[in-house]
Design a protein around this motif. Structure first.
Motif, PDB file in Angstrom:
ATOM      1  N   MET A  18       1.029  -1.576  -0.135  1.00 26.38           N
ATOM      2  CA  MET A  18       0.283   0.221  -0.138  1.00 26.38           C
ATOM      3  C   MET A  18       0.885   1.397   0.039  1.00 26.38           C
ATOM      4  SD  MET A  18      -3.239  -0.951  -0.206  1.00 26.38           S
ATOM      5  CE  MET A  18      -4.087   0.617   0.051  1.00 26.38           C
ATOM      6  N   PRO A  19       2.231   1.257   0.883  1.00 26.23           N
ATOM      7  CA  PRO A  19       2.909   2.560   0.182  1.00 26.23           C
ATOM      8  C   PRO A  19       3.469   3.284  -0.827  1.00 26.23           C
ATOM      9  CG  PRO A  19       3.301   1.251   2.143  1.00 26.23           C
ATOM     10  CD  PRO A  19       2.196   0.319   1.790  1.00 26.23           C
ATOM     11  N   TRP A  20       3.543   2.061  -1.423  1.00 25.33           N
ATOM     12  CA  TRP A  20       4.285   1.771  -3.248  1.00 25.33           C
ATOM     13  C   TRP A  20       2.564   2.610  -3.819  1.00 25.33           C
ATOM     14  CZ3 TRP A  20       8.624   2.698  -3.260  1.00 25.33           C
ATOM     15  CH2 TRP A  20       9.790   1.886  -2.364  1.00 25.33           C
ATOM     16  N   ILE A  21       1.703   2.469  -3.057  1.00 25.66           N
ATOM     17  CA  ILE A  21       0.603   2.645  -3.718  1.00 25.66           C
ATOM     18  C   ILE A  21      -0.127   3.856  -4.091  1.00 25.66           C
ATOM     19  CG2 ILE A  21      -2.190   2.983  -4.177  1.00 25.66           C
ATOM     20  CD1 ILE A  21      -1.990  -0.717  -3.969  1.00 25.66           C
ATOM     21  N   GLY A  22       0.156   4.153  -2.707  1.00 22.90           N
ATOM     22  CA  GLY A  22       0.059   5.904  -1.981  1.00 22.90           C
ATOM     23  C   GLY A  22       1.579   7.058  -2.448  1.00 22.90           C
ATOM     24  N   MET A  23       2.977   6.628  -3.191  1.00 16.44           N
ATOM     25  CA  MET A  23       3.363   7.325  -4.349  1.00 16.44           C
ATOM     26  C   MET A  23       2.920   7.099  -5.419  1.00 16.44           C
ATOM     27  SD  MET A  23       5.937   7.618  -1.756  1.00 16.44           S
ATOM     28  CE  MET A  23       7.175   8.457  -3.286  1.00 16.44           C
ATOM     29  N   TYR A  24       2.502   6.397  -5.765  1.00 14.25           N
ATOM     30  CA  TYR A  24       1.277   6.210  -7.521  1.00 14.25           C
ATOM     31  C   TYR A  24       0.736   7.788  -7.009  1.00 14.25           C
ATOM     32  CZ  TYR A  24      -0.603   5.029 -11.361  1.00 14.25           C
ATOM     33  OH  TYR A  24      -0.910   5.022 -12.697  1.00 14.25           O
ATOM     34  N   ILE A  25      -0.475   7.829  -6.028  1.00 13.71           N
ATOM     35  CA  ILE A  25      -0.905   8.826  -5.595  1.00 13.71           C
ATOM     36  C   ILE A  25      -0.135   9.932  -5.861  1.00 13.71           C
ATOM     37  CG2 ILE A  25      -3.022   9.633  -4.046  1.00 13.71           C
ATOM     38  CD1 ILE A  25      -3.678   6.483  -2.900  1.00 13.71           C
ATOM     39  N   ALA A  26       0.890   9.884  -4.845  1.00 11.51           N
ATOM     40  CA  ALA A  26       1.739  11.199  -5.189  1.00 11.51           C
ATOM     41  C   ALA A  26       2.203  11.362  -5.870  1.00 11.51           C
ATOM     42  CB  ALA A  26       2.577  10.988  -4.027  1.00 11.51           C
ATOM     43  N   ALA A  27       2.592  10.937  -7.000  1.00 13.83           N
ATOM     44  CA  ALA A  27       3.350  10.849  -8.398  1.00 13.83           C
ATOM     45  C   ALA A  27       2.500  11.933  -9.448  1.00 13.83           C
ATOM     46  CB  ALA A  27       3.803   9.510  -8.987  1.00 13.83           C
ATOM     47  N   ALA A  28       0.681  11.473  -9.209  1.00 14.16           N
ATOM     48  CA  ALA A  28       0.322  12.172  -9.678  1.00 14.16           C
ATOM     49  C   ALA A  28      -0.782  12.661  -9.631  1.00 14.16           C
ATOM     50  CB  ALA A  28      -1.251  10.638 -10.163  1.00 14.16           C
ATOM     51  N   SER A  29      -0.469  13.421  -8.001  1.00 15.47           N
ATOM     52  CA  SER A  29      -0.889  15.005  -7.440  1.00 15.47           C
ATOM     53  C   SER A  29       0.268  15.638  -8.387  1.00 15.47           C
ATOM     54  CB  SER A  29      -1.114  14.711  -6.269  1.00 15.47           C
ATOM     55  OG  SER A  29      -1.785  13.280  -5.511  1.00 15.47           O
ATOM     56  N   ALA A  30       1.693  15.362  -8.266  1.00 12.58           N
ATOM     57  CA  ALA A  30       2.640  16.120  -8.744  1.00 12.58           C
ATOM     58  C   ALA A  30       2.706  16.192  -9.955  1.00 12.58           C
ATOM     59  CB  ALA A  30       4.059  15.109  -8.394  1.00 12.58           C
ATOM     60  N   VAL A  31       2.287  15.816 -10.865  1.00  8.89           N
ATOM     61  CA  VAL A  31       2.242  16.219 -12.115  1.00  8.89           C
ATOM     62  C   VAL A  31       1.227  16.998 -13.037  1.00  8.89           C
ATOM     63  CG1 VAL A  31       1.488  14.970 -14.474  1.00  8.89           C
ATOM     64  CG2 VAL A  31       2.602  13.324 -13.249  1.00  8.89           C
ATOM     65  N   CYS A  32      -0.183  17.079 -12.228  1.00  5.04           N
ATOM     66  CA  CYS A  32      -1.142  17.383 -11.767  1.00  5.04           C
ATOM     67  C   CYS A  32      -0.539  19.550 -11.650  1.00  5.04           C
ATOM     68  CB  CYS A  32      -2.342  17.224 -10.956  1.00  5.04           C
ATOM     69  SG  CYS A  32      -2.897  15.898 -11.833  1.00  5.04           S
ATOM     70  N   THR A  33       0.059  19.394 -10.286  1.00  5.76           N
ATOM     71  CA  THR A  33       0.469  20.083  -9.469  1.00  5.76           C
ATOM     72  C   THR A  33       2.005  21.090 -11.059  1.00  5.76           C
ATOM     73  OG1 THR A  33       1.034  19.190  -7.491  1.00  5.76           O
ATOM     74  CG2 THR A  33       2.207  21.260  -8.114  1.00  5.76           C
ATOM     75  N   LEU A  34       2.930  20.256 -11.057  1.00 10.82           N
ATOM     76  CA  LEU A  34       3.384  20.480 -12.046  1.00 10.82           C
ATOM     77  C   LEU A  34       3.218  21.448 -13.437  1.00 10.82           C
ATOM     78  CD1 LEU A  34       6.530  18.141 -12.283  1.00 10.82           C
ATOM     79  CD2 LEU A  34       6.830  20.055 -11.159  1.00 10.82           C
ATOM     80  N   ALA A  35       1.946  20.526 -13.700  1.00 10.82           N
ATOM     81  CA  ALA A  35       0.499  21.505 -14.836  1.00 10.82           C
ATOM     82  C   ALA A  35       0.552  22.182 -14.758  1.00 10.82           C
ATOM     83  CB  ALA A  35      -0.271  20.671 -15.804  1.00 10.82           C
ATOM     84  N   MET A  36       0.136  22.671 -13.863  1.00 11.08           N
ATOM     85  CA  MET A  36      -0.943  24.227 -12.876  1.00 11.08           C
ATOM     86  C   MET A  36       0.629  24.831 -12.751  1.00 11.08           C
ATOM     87  SD  MET A  36      -4.219  23.149 -10.238  1.00 11.08           S
ATOM     88  CE  MET A  36      -3.403  21.865  -9.423  1.00 11.08           C
ATOM     89  N   ALA A  37       1.442  24.652 -12.228  1.00 11.26           N
ATOM     90  CA  ALA A  37       2.638  25.132 -12.044  1.00 11.26           C
ATOM     91  C   ALA A  37       2.683  25.724 -13.123  1.00 11.26           C
ATOM     92  CB  ALA A  37       3.471  24.714 -11.242  1.00 11.26           C
TER      93      ALA A  37
END
Length: 715
Positions: A18-37
């Motif tokens: 599950m922690p690695w799935i959590g990192m997958y969630i964080a990675a998807a959130s980071a891509v959204c953040t970078l796109a908005m930035a």
């Protein structure tokens, strides 16, 4: 017993991932953040403070990323025991709301069908998130859950408010684009009536025309139209509120939550383990980045309202224009899309649809009125703040450019606005015109210096009439027509075969002119009649420029040392003539009917045969007897042909400026502005020359030039 052990072991094995799935969630959130930035960075860099959507817009890719990033609020199996779990769940919902706020202007770049599909997909995702959050709250009745209950409920309510805002914008966008489109067509007709004519232009006139279209394209840009609308105020206000809600959830309830957690026995760690911290921090940064665009759009809309010189009554301020409800009214008044056999059922269905759409229209009007009220209050508050720090409101709105106001004042008439919209402040118009000036400067840095030097070798267009003599016998009764690029390429190949070392510099000049010639031919050949001829020129040019060959033969080795240039020309003519005669001997009657459909190698050979024979006729008449004189004559002929072709540049720039498709309009005008900068010096040279008596349509064809020059006895 063994069965229970197996189940427990399997559960632990699954939980360990599950922690690695959590990192997958964080990675998807980071891509959204970078796109908005990235959107924010590009907007600031280009002085578009309403921050257009380029990388983070409503589409299948962004919705997929958000669906991954929203796994925490969707997951019903995770028990929120720690503070970070609870806060991360709220943070995910807030990130979803912030993302929807950023999506608002991207609706303007979509077709109507795209809007429907994307909004349906977004609605399904939002409803799924909200339903799972509510189910999770209902099932978790512990005191821990009740600690952040108001924040969770409020975040879900605001998320639905953002969805309602996007629905309102999606209903308004088609009507707004239709209205702006009509205004654009009206303005285009006005500009076209004063268009720059072929052969009668000045560079300043062309530049003013291009800037006028640039202002029209920028102010009619759908994303800008939505960004300056009243709805952007509601979006910005909600975005600010939900960001503050997230801050409050993180700090105000933290100590209280720890007091509750101390009394809980059993598991004290989430299934996602250490990855929750990554999710929490990444999504918090995403919310911070995503809040920038809605707030700035709110500021821009308020600023435009503050700058309005004409004061209107409060009732007029809240008036809802027709384009807000045009789409709903159209749906209400159209006939049923299907037939019902029963008359009563048909009437009931029509009345039900009409009642539902009337309800939607009233809801739309109420929502827009609320947005206009927020805009009105924001403008009044902003005006009071400005007046508090400045002596006059005009000094703020002018942006410190009063001394330059006359420079771009003439372009205010080309600003396209929706009904009821205030005039753009001078600073925004100044930035739009400045952007056009910068694009022209970019083009000026790319000016073809070698081509300009070649142009200075001739002062007329006589080479257009003499490169192909009518005294050269045709190899067939039907031959393909000429285009601008193929004779230039053929003459360049001949010059390389005759005087290779000297022709290298000529090759550089033609290399700078060939892309412009190609652009002119593609733009003006609307019927695509000469498309095959252009393709032939492209193939031959690629071989000549890159390999210094023609028809597979090395041009440098074509002329044997000690032989006369006449022999080299005769060899080229014989080789080309043989290619044509071999084809004519084998071709069938169907293929012979249209020379434009002949093989590319044959068309190139016809051009080589006729041009080399024309030069041989000149040598026979005592012209250009030595190599230097012959090379100079070929160079001047190429210069004349290029110059004649480039007289159509103004027409190409004008056509590039106008595009009916609003999605292509800005890119097309941008290319026209840069092209103007690239060709400024060329246009200054051409405007001093005497042109033949041709209209715009005939001037685009080299054969029409040749016919006109023959009639005027210029050849």
């Amino acid at each position: 017993m063994d069965y229970d052990y197996t189940i427990t072991y399997a559960q632990k094995s699954l939980d360990s991932t599950m922690p690695w799935i959590g990192m997958y969630i964080a990675a998807a959130s980071a891509v959204c953040t970078l796109a908005m930035a990235a959107d924010a960075f590009i907007g600031f860099r280009s002085n578009k403070y309403w921050l257009p959507c380029k990388y983070f817009s409503l589409n299948a890719f962004s919705l997929t990323l958000l669906a991954v990033a929203m796994k925490l609020p969707i997951d019903l199996t995770n028990v929120d025991v720690t503070y970070r779990d609870k806060y991360a769940r709220i943070g995910s919902v807030v990130l979803m709301s912030t993302a929807m706020s950023n999506f608002m202007t991207s609706l303007g770049s979509m077709e109507n069908n795209e809007i429907v599909v994307n909004m349906a997909a977004l609605g399904i995702l939002v409803i799924t998130i909200a339903a799972n959050v509510i189910i999770h709250l209902a099932q978790m009745q512990s005191s821990v859950t009740r600690v952040l209950l108001p924040e969770v409920v409020m975040s879900v309510v605001i998320m639905f408010s953002f969805l309602s805002t996007l629905c309102c914008v999606s209903l308004m966008a088609p009507g707004a684009k239709r209205y702006i489109g009509l205004k654009y067509d009206e303005m285009h007709e006005s500009v076209s009536n004063r268009q720059v004519e072929w052969g009668r232009f000045s560079v300043d006139e062309v530049e003013n025309m291009v800037k006028a279209y640039w202002v029209m394209a920028q102010t009619s840009r759908s994303q800008f139209v939505l960004a300056r609308s009243a709805i952007s105020c509601i979006s910005g206000l909600l975005c600010l509120f939900i960001a503050l809600l997230l801050v409050e959830a993180r700090f105000a309830n933290r100590l209280l939550f720890h007091w509750y957690i101390q009394n809980i026995k059993g598991r004290s760690e989430s299934d996602y383990g250490w990855s929750v911290g990554w999710i929490l921090n990444t999504q918090s940064i995403g919310v911070a980045m995503g809040t920038i665009a809605p707030l700035l759009r709110w500021f821009v809309a308020s600023w435009l309202k503050i700058s309005e010189t004409e004061r209107r009554s409060f009732r007029d301020e809240l008036e809802v224009e027709k384009y807000w409800t045009w789409r709903l009214v159209e749906w209400r008044d159209r006939s049923l899309p299907f037939q019902l056999p029963n008359r009563l059922c048909k009437k009931l269905f029509r009345d039900a649809r009409r009642s539902f759409l009337n309800f939607c229209i009233r809801g739309q009007i109420l929502f827009v009125s609320a947005a206009k009220l927020v805009l009105f209050l924001s403008a009044r508050l902003g005006s009071a703040v400005f007046l508090r720090f400045c002596k006059t409101k005009g000094s703020v709105l002018a942006g410190g450019h009063k001394s330059k106001e006359g420079e771009h004042a003439d372009f205010r008439q080309y600003v396209l606005l929706l009904e009821g919209e205030p005039q753009l402040p001078y600073k925004i118009l100044h930035n739009i015109c400045n952007e056009a000036d910068k694009l022209i400067q970019i083009g000026e840095k790319r000016q073809p210096e070698n081509l300009i030097q070649l142009f200075k070798k001739s002062s007329n267009f006589c080479g257009v009439g003499r490169f192909d003599s009518s005294h050269v016998p045709s190899l067939h009764s039907q031959e393909p027509p000429n285009c601008w690029s193929l004779p230039v390429v053929t003459l360049t190949a001949i010059s390389l075969a005759l005087t290779y070392d000297k022709a290298i510099q000529l090759l550089k000049c033609v290399s700078e002119g060939f892309p412009i010639v190609k652009l002119i031919e593609e733009t003006l050949d609307r019927t695509r009649e000469l498309e095959n001829m252009r393709n032939v020129a492209d193939v031959v040019w690629d071989e000549v420029e890159n390999n210094k060959k023609w028809d597979g033969e090395d041009l440098k080795s074509m002329r044997v040392r000690g032989t006369a240039c006449k022999e080299t020309l005769q060899n080229l003519s014989n080789r080309a003539g043989k290619t044509v005669t071999d084809f004519l001997a084998q071709a069938n009657d169907i293929l012979m009917q249209n020379p434009l459909n002949w093989p590319r190698r044959v068309i190139a050979a016809i051009s080589m045969y006729r041009i080399s024979q024309t030069i041989l006729l000149g040598i026979g008449d005592g012209e250009h007897q030595d190599d230097d004189e012959l090379f100079e004559s070929i160079s001047i002929t190429i210069s004349d042909i290029l110059a004649a072709c480039l007289t159509n540049l103004v027409q190409v720039i004008r056509l590039k400026c106008h595009r009916n498709d609003i999605r292509e309009r800005e890119d097309s005008v941008r290319r026209a502005v840069i092209l103007l900068g690239e060709s400024k010096e060329i246009l200054k040279i051409l405007q001093l020359r005497v042109l033949p008596s041709l209209d715009v349509e005939k001037a685009a064809k080299i054969d029409e030039w040749r016919a006109s020059m023959a009639l005027d006895h210029i050849v």
